[in-house]
Design a protein around this motif. Structure first.
Motif, PDB file in Angstrom:
ATOM      1  N   SER A  60       0.842  -1.197   0.000  1.00 30.05           N
ATOM      2  CA  SER A  60       0.000   0.000   0.000  1.00 30.05           C
ATOM      3  C   SER A  60       0.878   1.248   0.000  1.00 30.05           C
ATOM      4  CB  SER A  60      -0.912  -0.002   1.239  1.00 30.05           C
ATOM      5  OG  SER A  60      -0.105   0.027   2.400  1.00 30.05           O
ATOM      6  N   SER A  61       0.209   2.382  -0.138  1.00 25.63           N
ATOM      7  CA  SER A  61       0.928   3.648  -0.142  1.00 25.63           C
ATOM      8  C   SER A  61       1.149   4.130   1.289  1.00 25.63           C
ATOM      9  CB  SER A  61       0.130   4.702  -0.904  1.00 25.63           C
ATOM     10  OG  SER A  61       0.800   5.948  -0.781  1.00 25.63           O
ATOM     11  N   ALA A  62       2.364   4.602   1.576  1.00 23.00           N
ATOM     12  CA  ALA A  62       2.659   5.157   2.907  1.00 23.00           C
ATOM     13  C   ALA A  62       2.414   6.656   2.940  1.00 23.00           C
ATOM     14  CB  ALA A  62       4.111   4.861   3.277  1.00 23.00           C
ATOM     15  N   MET A  63       2.069   7.266   1.791  1.00 29.73           N
ATOM     16  CA  MET A  63       1.910   8.729   1.718  1.00 29.73           C
ATOM     17  C   MET A  63       0.714   9.077   0.829  1.00 29.73           C
ATOM     18  SD  MET A  63       4.421  10.311   3.331  1.00 29.73           S
ATOM     19  CE  MET A  63       5.817   9.634   4.234  1.00 29.73           C
ATOM     20  N   ASP A  64       0.203  10.292   1.013  1.00 29.90           N
ATOM     21  CA  ASP A  64      -0.752  10.849   0.048  1.00 29.90           C
ATOM     22  C   ASP A  64       0.052  11.351  -1.145  1.00 29.90           C
ATOM     23  OD1 ASP A  64      -2.994  10.518   1.801  1.00 29.90           O
ATOM     24  OD2 ASP A  64      -2.342  12.299   2.909  1.00 29.90           O
ATOM     25  N   GLY A  65      -0.409  11.075  -2.355  1.00 31.78           N
ATOM     26  CA  GLY A  65       0.335  11.521  -3.549  1.00 31.78           C
ATOM     27  C   GLY A  65      -0.163  10.777  -4.769  1.00 31.78           C
ATOM     28  N   TRP A  66       0.783  10.251  -5.519  1.00 40.50           N
ATOM     29  CA  TRP A  66       0.432   9.497  -6.727  1.00 40.50           C
ATOM     30  C   TRP A  66       1.188   8.165  -6.722  1.00 40.50           C
ATOM     31  CZ3 TRP A  66       1.839  14.621  -6.674  1.00 40.50           C
ATOM     32  CH2 TRP A  66       0.895  15.538  -7.108  1.00 40.50           C
ATOM     33  N   ILE A  97      -3.318   8.780  -5.122  1.00 37.78           N
ATOM     34  CA  ILE A  97      -3.483   7.720  -4.120  1.00 37.78           C
ATOM     35  C   ILE A  97      -3.451   8.308  -2.711  1.00 37.78           C
ATOM     36  CG2 ILE A  97      -1.017   7.084  -3.892  1.00 37.78           C
ATOM     37  CD1 ILE A  97      -2.038   4.082  -3.977  1.00 37.78           C
ATOM     38  N   ALA A  98      -4.306   7.748  -1.851  1.00 39.29           N
ATOM     39  CA  ALA A  98      -4.347   8.182  -0.442  1.00 39.29           C
ATOM     40  C   ALA A  98      -3.486   7.241   0.395  1.00 39.29           C
ATOM     41  CB  ALA A  98      -5.782   8.158   0.070  1.00 39.29           C
ATOM     42  N   THR A  99      -2.968   7.745   1.503  1.00 34.62           N
ATOM     43  CA  THR A  99      -2.204   6.917   2.445  1.00 34.62           C
ATOM     44  C   THR A  99      -3.026   5.690   2.833  1.00 34.62           C
ATOM     45  OG1 THR A  99      -1.151   8.882   3.350  1.00 34.62           O
ATOM     46  CG2 THR A  99      -1.056   6.892   4.707  1.00 34.62           C
ATOM     47  N   GLY A 100      -2.444   4.533   2.706  1.00 34.19           N
ATOM     48  CA  GLY A 100      -3.114   3.300   3.109  1.00 34.19           C
ATOM     49  C   GLY A 100      -3.824   2.590   1.985  1.00 34.19           C
ATOM     50  N   ALA A 101      -4.030   3.270   0.842  1.00 39.49           N
ATOM     51  CA  ALA A 101      -4.711   2.602  -0.287  1.00 39.49           C
ATOM     52  C   ALA A 101      -3.800   1.522  -0.864  1.00 39.49           C
ATOM     53  CB  ALA A 101      -5.079   3.619  -1.353  1.00 39.49           C
ATOM     54  N   GLN A 102      -4.437   0.414  -1.269  1.00 37.77           N
ATOM     55  CA  GLN A 102      -3.656  -0.683  -1.853  1.00 37.77           C
ATOM     56  C   GLN A 102      -3.019  -0.198  -3.151  1.00 37.77           C
ATOM     57  OE1 GLN A 102      -5.801  -4.351  -2.241  1.00 37.77           O
ATOM     58  NE2 GLN A 102      -4.025  -5.458  -3.031  1.00 37.77           N
ATOM     59  N   ALA A 103      -1.733  -0.409  -3.303  1.00 43.19           N
ATOM     60  CA  ALA A 103      -1.047   0.034  -4.519  1.00 43.19           C
ATOM     61  C   ALA A 103      -1.535  -0.800  -5.701  1.00 43.19           C
ATOM     62  CB  ALA A 103       0.461  -0.123  -4.349  1.00 43.19           C
ATOM     63  N   PRO A 104      -1.844  -0.157  -6.808  1.00 42.13           N
ATOM     64  CA  PRO A 104      -2.286  -0.948  -7.969  1.00 42.13           C
ATOM     65  C   PRO A 104      -1.127  -1.774  -8.526  1.00 42.13           C
ATOM     66  CG  PRO A 104      -2.169   1.399  -8.521  1.00 42.13           C
ATOM     67  CD  PRO A 104      -1.809   1.288  -7.069  1.00 42.13           C
ATOM     68  N   GLY A 105      -1.472  -2.860  -9.193  1.00 40.74           N
ATOM     69  CA  GLY A 105      -0.440  -3.652  -9.852  1.00 40.74           C
ATOM     70  C   GLY A 105       0.361  -2.740 -10.776  1.00 40.74           C
ATOM     71  N   GLY A 106       1.629  -2.991 -10.913  1.00 39.87           N
ATOM     72  CA  GLY A 106       2.474  -2.204 -11.810  1.00 39.87           C
ATOM     73  C   GLY A 106       3.032  -0.947 -11.178  1.00 39.87           C
ATOM     74  N   HIS A 132       8.120   5.125  -0.692  1.00 40.16           N
ATOM     75  CA  HIS A 132       6.818   5.306  -0.018  1.00 40.16           C
ATOM     76  C   HIS A 132       5.809   4.196  -0.282  1.00 40.16           C
ATOM     77  CE1 HIS A 132       8.645   9.032   0.956  1.00 40.16           C
ATOM     78  NE2 HIS A 132       8.581   9.503  -0.283  1.00 40.16           N
ATOM     79  N   LEU A 133       6.332   3.018  -0.615  1.00 39.14           N
ATOM     80  CA  LEU A 133       5.454   1.831  -0.686  1.00 39.14           C
ATOM     81  C   LEU A 133       5.670   1.015   0.585  1.00 39.14           C
ATOM     82  CD1 LEU A 133       5.939   0.628  -4.378  1.00 39.14           C
ATOM     83  CD2 LEU A 133       3.844   1.588  -3.375  1.00 39.14           C
ATOM     84  N   ARG A 134       4.569   0.665   1.252  1.00 48.43           N
ATOM     85  CA  ARG A 134       4.660  -0.313   2.362  1.00 48.43           C
ATOM     86  C   ARG A 134       4.489  -1.682   1.738  1.00 48.43           C
ATOM     87  NH1 ARG A 134      -0.307   1.859   5.322  1.00 48.43           N
ATOM     88  NH2 ARG A 134       0.411   3.766   6.326  1.00 48.43           N
TER      89      ARG A 134
END
Ligand SMILES: Nc1nc2c(c(=O)[nH]1)N[C@H]1C(S)=C(S)[C@@H](COP(=O)(O)OP(=O)(O)OC[C@H]3O[C@@H](n4cnc5c(N)ncnc54)[C@H](O)[C@@H]3O)O[C@H]1N2
Ligand code: MOO
Length: 393
Positions: A60-66, A97-106, A132-134
């Protein structure tokens, strides 16, 4: 209901360390039960807690951003909030992407919102792969040990258990205890006067027993009559342990030994060579309940509870006999005759120092102290290292 083992010898005037060992050795652990994670605080974990999922379970994303794929600039194709999911990104694509959202494939990295800028519909900024990927499993892999059997669950353990996928956790059943307070001289309310004294054990024992890990079923006063005491001991119901206060010595209405005899009980420990608290006893009654007899002097009762009661409860909870820390005594301390002396003290960086008001019928010292210095037979010199028996908190 718990049973004491059937060894027939009684330990009379046991030395303090042996008394602890015998108390710990005479009861088997209680069974496990499952309780919801939110209600397991301070319970004893009955079996190893292993992660039911990888932690985190997904990247998931550790930060708000893209979330971006490959090197920039990127075309922003959508928005992804925590709890949502999206299809995979192709190289050169990004999603808000918001903090905590599952990172999309790729996704190869997350560009923080303060580090990127959208110019003419194109996202620009600098990231390195993995920024910034968990990553899934970076804290624990599925099946990894989170907490071993026997630990007392802290608030942190509860959070970890929930994060690791548990709705309920296996904990050892809390020992159930009935408290019987003996003594016709005792008052339940108001100020001691005209030979009557305010009961100070009824109010404090449940708190100590709770801190040791017990569940208090009842606290009752018992009149100074053998028939009443026998009846009270029979009527406690289905508990693991009965704790009595007073009546352990040899005075005219010290009836505990006679009541144990009347109930065909067997003494396991009958007095311990320790001051205060020496008339304490541990018995098994014929109706198979364990009985811990604490002396009536209030501070002596607490010393006795920690001497025999704490090891007994640890055994019921499936925990080892506590290994005591060693601390420096800041002063020389005497110990009487052939007994160990338990000295109420406060522990600091430079060692432990005795508090005032140590009398076995006094309670100021107990309220002031955070544990007992265990002074061996013969006493100690200043700076000697002694065992430290902490007061439960
Ligand atoms: N001849 C001897 N007398 C005593 C000895 C001894 O070795 N030989 N030991 C003394 C010691 S040490 C203690 S401790 C006590 C223990 O006596 P009991 O367990 O029989 O306790 P009681 O006689 O019932 O009470 C003693 C004392 O404590 C007061 N007390 C009792 N319960 C409470 C309570 N819930 N709250 C406040 N105070 C309480 C009671 O009024 C007495 O003053 O025996 C010594 N005697
Ligand atoms: O030892 Mo008693 O137990 O001193 O008060």
């Amino acid at each position: 209901m718990t049973t004491l083992d059937t060894r027939s010898t009684t330990l009379v005037g046991a030395d303090w360390a042996s008394a602890r060992t015998v108390a710990h050795g005479c009861l088997p652990p209680l069974a496990a039960e499952h309780v919801s994670v939110g209600h397991a605080h301070r319970r004893v974990l009955a079996s190893d807690l292993v992660a039911a999922t990888a932690l985190p379970a997904f990247t998931s994303s550790a930060m708000d951003g893209w979330a971006v794929s490959g090197p920039g600039p990127w075309t922003v194709t959508g928005t992804l909030l925590a709890g949502g999911s999206a299809g995979p990104l192709a190289p050169g694509e990004a999603v808000v992407i918001a903090t905590g959202a599952q990172a999309p494939g790729g996704a190869t990295a997350v560009l923080r919102s303060e580090d990127g800028v959208v110019v003419d519909g194109r996202l620009e900024g600098h990231v390195r792969d993995g920024d910034h990927l968990r990553l899934a499993g970076e804290e624990a892999h599925r099946g990894e040990l989170m907490a071993p059997a026997g630990v007392v669950l802290t608030a942190g353990h509860l959070g970890l258990a929930a994060a690791a996928g548990y709705d309920v956790v296996p904990v050892v059943r809390r020992p159930t205890v009935a408290v019987l307070v003996l003594g016709d001289e005792l008052l339940d309310h108001g100020v001691s006067a005209r030979g009557r004294v305010r009961d100070s054990l009824g109010p404090q024992l449940p708190a100590w027993l709770d801190l040791l890990g017990c569940s208090i079923r009842s606290v009752a006063r018992v009149p100074d009559s053998l028939a009443a005491l026998v009846e009270a001991l029979i009527s406690v119901g289905d508990v693991d342990l009965v704790v009595t206060t007073g009546g352990t010595a040899a005075g005219p209405v010290d009836l505990l030994h006679r009541a144990i005899e009347a109930l065909a009980g067997r003494l396991v420990v009958d007095s311990v060579a320790v001051r205060p608290g020496h008339p304490m006893l541990l018995a098994r009654l014929a109706h198979r309940v364990a009985l811990l007899g604490l002396p009536g002097n209030p501070q002596a009762a607490v010393a006795a509870l920690l001497t025999l009661g704490a090891p007994l409860v640890d055994a019921l909870l499936g925990r080892p006999l506590a290994v005591l820390d060693q601390v420096r005594s800041r002063e020389a301390l005497a110990a009487p005759g052939r007994a160990t002396r338990l000295v109420l003290a406060r522990r600091g960086d430079a060692g432990a120092i005795a508090v005032a008001h140590q009398g076995s019928a006094m309670l100021r010292g107990l309220a002031e102290a955070d544990g007992y210095l265990v002074v061996p037979t013969g006493g100690c010199a200043a700076d000697d290292r002694l065992a430290w028996l902490p007061l439960p908190r």
